[in-house]
Scaffold this motif. Structure first.
Motif, PDB file in Angstrom:
ATOM      1  N   GLU A 473      41.260  33.201  28.420  1.00  0.00           N
ATOM      2  CA  GLU A 473      40.151  33.362  27.477  1.00  0.00           C
ATOM      3  C   GLU A 473      38.806  33.482  28.181  1.00  0.00           C
ATOM      4  OE1 GLU A 473      39.631  28.570  26.554  1.00  0.00           O
ATOM      5  OE2 GLU A 473      40.392  29.936  25.003  1.00  0.00           O
ATOM      6  N   ARG A 474      38.737  33.056  29.446  1.00  0.00           N
ATOM      7  CA  ARG A 474      37.495  33.148  30.203  1.00  0.00           C
ATOM      8  C   ARG A 474      37.306  34.509  30.884  1.00  0.00           C
ATOM      9  NH1 ARG A 474      34.857  28.934  32.495  1.00  0.00           N
ATOM     10  NH2 ARG A 474      34.908  30.106  34.446  1.00  0.00           N
ATOM     11  N   PHE A 475      38.268  35.400  30.755  1.00  0.00           N
ATOM     12  CA  PHE A 475      38.199  36.664  31.475  1.00  0.00           C
ATOM     13  C   PHE A 475      36.950  37.451  31.082  1.00  0.00           C
ATOM     14  CE2 PHE A 475      39.218  41.241  31.752  1.00  0.00           C
ATOM     15  CZ  PHE A 475      39.426  41.335  33.121  1.00  0.00           C
ATOM     16  N   SER A 476      36.268  37.966  32.099  1.00  0.00           N
ATOM     17  CA  SER A 476      35.023  38.720  31.871  1.00  0.00           C
ATOM     18  C   SER A 476      35.312  40.206  32.056  1.00  0.00           C
ATOM     19  CB  SER A 476      33.948  38.263  32.858  1.00  0.00           C
ATOM     20  OG  SER A 476      32.778  39.041  32.716  1.00  0.00           O
ATOM     21  N   ASN A 477      35.513  40.894  30.948  1.00  0.00           N
ATOM     22  CA  ASN A 477      35.853  42.319  30.984  1.00  0.00           C
ATOM     23  C   ASN A 477      34.588  43.162  30.871  1.00  0.00           C
ATOM     24  OD1 ASN A 477      37.370  44.618  31.083  1.00  0.00           O
ATOM     25  ND2 ASN A 477      38.124  44.486  28.976  1.00  0.00           N
ATOM     26  N   ASN A 478      33.686  42.984  31.845  1.00  0.00           N
ATOM     27  CA  ASN A 478      32.409  43.696  31.764  1.00  0.00           C
ATOM     28  C   ASN A 478      32.468  45.021  32.520  1.00  0.00           C
ATOM     29  OD1 ASN A 478      32.117  43.060  34.536  1.00  0.00           O
ATOM     30  ND2 ASN A 478      31.139  41.114  34.030  1.00  0.00           N
ATOM     31  N   TYR A 479      31.349  45.727  32.500  1.00  0.00           N
ATOM     32  CA  TYR A 479      31.283  47.063  33.102  1.00  0.00           C
ATOM     33  C   TYR A 479      31.536  46.997  34.607  1.00  0.00           C
ATOM     34  CZ  TYR A 479      29.268  51.414  34.835  1.00  0.00           C
ATOM     35  OH  TYR A 479      29.064  52.610  35.483  1.00  0.00           O
ATOM     36  N   GLU A 480      31.003  45.995  35.280  1.00  0.00           N
ATOM     37  CA  GLU A 480      31.153  45.873  36.733  1.00  0.00           C
ATOM     38  C   GLU A 480      32.622  45.768  37.125  1.00  0.00           C
ATOM     39  OE1 GLU A 480      29.836  42.883  40.413  1.00  0.00           O
ATOM     40  OE2 GLU A 480      29.325  42.386  38.333  1.00  0.00           O
ATOM     41  N   ILE A 481      33.411  45.027  36.344  1.00  0.00           N
ATOM     42  CA  ILE A 481      34.823  44.849  36.647  1.00  0.00           C
ATOM     43  C   ILE A 481      35.574  46.170  36.498  1.00  0.00           C
ATOM     44  CG2 ILE A 481      36.931  43.637  36.026  1.00  0.00           C
ATOM     45  CD1 ILE A 481      34.816  41.850  37.248  1.00  0.00           C
ATOM     46  N   LYS A 482      35.386  46.820  35.377  1.00  0.00           N
ATOM     47  CA  LYS A 482      36.079  48.091  35.154  1.00  0.00           C
ATOM     48  C   LYS A 482      35.640  49.150  36.152  1.00  0.00           C
ATOM     49  CE  LYS A 482      37.152  47.613  30.233  1.00  0.00           C
ATOM     50  NZ  LYS A 482      36.976  48.198  28.873  1.00  0.00           N
ATOM     51  N   GLN A 483      34.353  49.179  36.459  1.00  0.00           N
ATOM     52  CA  GLN A 483      33.853  50.153  37.405  1.00  0.00           C
ATOM     53  C   GLN A 483      34.472  49.952  38.778  1.00  0.00           C
ATOM     54  OE1 GLN A 483      32.050  52.594  36.396  1.00  0.00           O
ATOM     55  NE2 GLN A 483      31.592  53.588  38.365  1.00  0.00           N
TER      56      GLN A 483
END
Length: 544
Positions: A473-483
């Protein structure tokens, strides 16, 4: 009147000693002879008494009566009749007696063998930790299995056929590792060090899911300061491993290695250069140590430790007050050691204050010397010393914990680095009471190191592809990660491979197919990310 009497040597001794046991004393025996016979008989009696006691003890153990005293019952039973003994009882007693004697003999024999092994270590100057080597016990097991006729190898054998055979075995192991490199990808790790003759060497190791393999060590004394020469050495290693198998090369943060790593990324189409995480965090701790408050606190603590550990009497006194707890705590890096020392000082606060207030200290010559007076004043009267130590420890301990994690061999840190740094920042903020004025300077230095050196698209991809973290639940699926993930795929995969991986990622994100099975969900915290992907999704070709 002469008489002829028959008997054993013991009866003759009784006659000469004048004991009146079964025979009359000799009236003409000299006193010195009588005394010697008495001593011999007394010694024999002691031996028999000891033997009888031992036999009785062994009989008690064999019959199960030897545990009577432990349960609180009396070993003697005046109202009971003695148990009748038969041939089986005698046989059991004899076997028990022999087993006990064999055990004692074996114990003494092992002691002698261990002493011989110790003499070999001592005479050859072999470090004691060699006994922890994984080949140490198998060596002795092989000798024991062979038997007493084993003849150890000679120096000639060691340097000829034995060495050649071992080289052949190592090459076979290398072939097995090469298959893993080709199937999963690998990381080239370099580690530079200097020997006692100031010669600089660089070790090259290859890490993959099959384990870490030492490849080669080179003498780089003439080229260590040159990024171009380091690039040449690294390119040779990449060619030997094969470029298509290499995911990344990992070096320390020296400017020469940074230069070489960036050059390789420009010429090698899909190879990443990544700085050593442990070295980066060590440099980060050094950056934090330059903050005014940290710098002053560390300086005072080092001065106090230098005084205590620099004088034998003071050190002994300190240990008597701390129950032999040390204040200097070695760690994986120099700057981590400094902060662990602060933590240790904090734990022994009361003991140190009691030490410098004690009669033993006040009566000593050190209490009147400048160093002693200054150290005592710091420990007892400096109003900022202890609060500042507590403050520094709270701000830095989470980073030291990260350092322990990334320097551990238990798991690969690539898939955890992103999460570890985020958690460390959160912990620092909590320790500072969520006061931005307090944690802000620390965060700034973390971000500077992270953005300029430590962070890599590989860290983002590893974070995303780690099922333990991805479905938390703490996973941070932000732009930096996907990029970061897409950059890795773009750099490392051809179009067809990337198309397949992109489709597979949809199943991974939405837990379709094997990814969504109960077994996959239950094992995501038990298996390593690599093993999990091999089991449920197959490798993505990114080397995780």
């Amino acid at each position: 009147m002469k008489r002829e009497i028959h008997g054993t040597i013991n009866r003759l001794k009784q006659h000469l000693a004048g004991t009146h046991k079964g025979i009359k004393p000799c009236p003409t025996v000299p006193d010195e002879v009588a005394n010697e016979c008495k001593k011999a008989l007394l010694k024999l009696q002691k031996v028999k008494t000891l033997q009888n006691a031992t036999l009785e003890e062994m009989r008690a153990v064999a019959s199960g009566n030897g545990m009577g005293n432990e349960s609180g019952t009396s070993p003697s039973r005046p109202n009971s009749y003695p148990k009748a003994r038969g041939p089986i009882d005698d046989y059991v007693s004899a076997q028990t007696s022999q087993a006990t004697l064999n055990s004692k003999w074996k114990k003494e024999e092992r002691k002698e063998v261990c002493q011989r092994i110790g003499r070999f270590f001592f005479s050859s100057g072999i470090p004691f930790n060699v006994a922890n080597d994984s080949y140490y016990l198998p060596m002795f097991e092989g000798v024991a299995n062979y038997g007493p006729s084993f003849v150890p190898p000679s120096m000639h054998e060691l340097r000829t056929w034995i060495l050649k055979d071992e080289v052949t075995n190592i090459n076979k192991m290398l072939d097995g590792h090469k298959k893993s490199w080709k199937h999963y990808g690998c990381s080239i790790m370099s580690d530079s060090w200097t020997d006692g003759r100031s010669r600089c060497f660089i070790n090259f190791l290859i890490n993959s899911p099959a384990n870490t393999f030492f490849l080669i060590s080179i003498d780089a004394s003439d080229s260590i300061k040159s990024g171009e020469m380091l690039e040449l050495h690294l390119n040779k290693i990449i060619d030997e491993v094969r470029e298509e198998n290499v995911v990344q090369i990992i070096t320390d943060n020296g400017s020469n290695f940074v230069n070489a790593g960036k050059r390789i990324m420009e010429t090698r189409s899909h190879v990443y250069w990544t700085p050593c995480a442990a070295h980066c965090i060590d440099l980060l701790l050094e950056d934090i140590g330059k903050l005014t408050l940290h710098q002053e606190t560390l300086k005072k603590a080092k001065e106090a430790m230098r005084f205590i550990y620099g004088h034998t009497w003071v050190l002994d006194l300190m240990r008597s007050f701390t129950n032999n707890h040390e204040l200097l705590r070695p760690a994986v890096t120099r700057f981590a050691t400094a902060y662990l020392t602060l933590q240790s000082i904090q734990k022994q606060k009361q003991a140190l204050r009691s030490m410098f207030s004690s009669k033993a200290w006040n009566k000593s010559t050190w209490a009147k010397k400048h160093e002693g007076v200054k150290t005592r004043a710091t420990i007892l009267f400096d109003q900022n010393f202890w609060p500042y130590i507590a403050y520094c420890v709270k701000r830095v301990t989470p980073l030291v914990s990260v350092l322990r994690e990334v320097d551990s061999e238990e798991k690969s840190c690539m898939g955890y680095m992103y999460d570890l740094m985020n958690r460390a920042k959160e912990k620092i903020a909590i320790n500072c009471g969520s006061n931005q004025i307090k944690y802000g300077p620390i965060w700034k230095r973390i971000d500077d190191r992270w953005n300029n050196q430590l962070h890599s698209p590989l860290h983002a991809a590893g974070y995303y592809l780690n099922p333990r973290l991805r479905f938390d639940e703490r996973f941070s699926n932000n732009y930096e990660i996907k990029q970061g993930l897409f950059q890795c795929m773009e750099r490392m995969l051809g179009y067809e491979e990337r198309f397949k991986v992109d489709v597979q990622l949809d199943s991974y994100d939405h837990l379709r197919g094997d990814f969504g099975s109960q077994l996959a969900m239950d094992s995501k915290k038990v298996r390593s990310p690599t093993d999990w992907w091999i089991r449920f999704g197959g490798s993505l070709g990114l080397g995780f």
